[in-house]
Design an enzyme around this catalytic site. Structure first.
Site, short mmCIF file in Angstrom:
data_model
loop_
_atom_site.label_atom_id
_atom_site.label_comp_id
_atom_site.label_asym_id
_atom_site.label_seq_id
_atom_site.Cartn_x
_atom_site.Cartn_y
_atom_site.Cartn_z
N ASN A 173 0.85 -1.19 0.00
CA ASN A 173 0.00 0.00 0.00
C ASN A 173 0.90 1.25 0.00
O ASN A 173 0.80 2.12 0.87
CB ASN A 173 -0.95 -0.01 1.20
N HIS B 97 7.10 5.77 1.18
CA HIS B 97 7.83 4.57 0.76
C HIS B 97 8.71 4.88 -0.46
O HIS B 97 9.85 4.42 -0.55
CB HIS B 97 6.87 3.45 0.35
N GLN C 105 12.13 6.75 9.33
CA GLN C 105 12.33 7.28 10.68
C GLN C 105 11.00 7.52 11.40
O GLN C 105 10.98 7.69 12.61
CB GLN C 105 13.11 8.58 10.58
#
Ligand code: PAF
Length: 309
Positions: free
Chosen positions: A59, A64, A177
């Protein structure tokens, strides 16, 4: 300790998904099995190419993609795994509902220039079933903060990430992070188990109003989406106060919790910690991290801010 039998998830029957047929011009090969993956990796390693992995639950969003781009700058080849890992979801969590969007993910990864998509079935990763699989656990760090509210979650994360490290044998692995506790635990696991993998942290990507990008933001209603940026505001305000000299950590945490409740969240915790080992902040600490987790409607959101003093 929780392990996936408590997810209430029934194992899928053993499946050997065919690898995606890749058109000649399609630079992104998609593989479902370890032998197919290893065949690709063998050629790259033989050519002396450095390989990075970006592990994901799929997803995929811009956050990403920024990790894939970071991986591309670091290594010659980028493998992205898309695997909704059952062992990191607790009972009543969103394992079944977690969005599975492989076609969309493939298109995004192609545009981002990833080289290989590894999308294994559950029984490829856990061949003897996830209920009786070997568990990799980082004690202490995995039991605090999110681990206190999601017992066993980080054991599921380290169990799958260690498998991905062994399956892919990458030179580098990139993690966001935003999942600061996860990153800290994976660094500890890498050091403790001597994995020859460089761990790289990618910065958190945010919406213009500060909300950290997350797959779970799509669970928010319009009204909740309006409230959600208060999470970022609360950690930022705490970070500013620390930089301005505030050292009463307990008071800062209490204030952070109260701010979130007033905004409409159900916070799990608001914590000021040592950024290296997540122990409670001490006066002599020079690197702190403010961490927060809070429920808003169906979504459980997390955020954090590093503070260098
Ligand atoms: O951060 C995630 O998306 C997951 O926890 C990870 C690292 C892919 C392991 O399943």
């Amino acid at each position: 300790m929780y392990w996936p039998s408590r997810t209430g998830v029934t194992r899928r029957p053993s499946t050997a998904f065919p690898d995606f047929p890749a058109a000649e011009s399609d630079p992104l090969k998609t593989v479902r099995t370890i032998p197919a993956l290893r065949e690709m990796l063998r050629a790259w390693k033989h050519a002396g190419e450095a390989v990075a992995i970006v592990p994901t639950l799929g997803n995929l969003h811009e956050g990403h993609i920024s990790l894939v781009e970071l991986a591309r700058r670091q290594a010659d080849r980028v493998v992205v795994s898309v695997f909704v890992n059952p062992t990191q979801f607790g009972p009543g969590e969103d394992y079944q509902a977690y969005p599975r969007t492989l076609d969309h993910d493939r298109r995004r990864l192609m545009r981002a220039g990833a080289d290989l998509l590894f999308a294994p079935a559950v029984d490829v990763v856990y061949p003897r079933g996830e209920d009786s699989a070997t568990v990799v656990s980082v004690p202490g760090l995995s039991d605090i903060l999110c681990g206190g509210f999601r017992p066993g979650h980080f054991d599921g994360v380290t169990s799958v990430v260690s498998r991905l490290f062994n399956i892919v044998q990458p030179d580098f692995a990139v993690f966001g992070q935003k999942d600061y506790q996860q990153l800290t635990i994976i660094r500890r696991m890498q050091a403790d188990l001597h994995f020859p993998v460089g761990i790289i942290a990618g910065p958190t990507l945010r919406e213009p109003d500060g909300l950290a990008l997350s797959s779970r933001n799509q669970y928010l209603s319009d009204a909740e989406r309006g409230i959600a940026p208060n999470l970022y505001r609360a950690v930022s305000e705490c970070g500013d106060r620390l930089r301005a000299g505030a050292r009463d950590y307990a008071a800062l945490e209490t204030h952070g919790m109260a701010t979130l409740v007033a905004a409409g969240f159900r916070p799990d915790y608001f914590a000021v910690r040592n950024a290296d080992d997540l122990s409670p902040a001490q006066a002599m600490d020079r690197r702190l991290v403010v961490l927060v987790a809070a429920h808003l409607g169906r979504a459980r959101l997390i955020d954090n801010q590093l503070v260098d003093l």
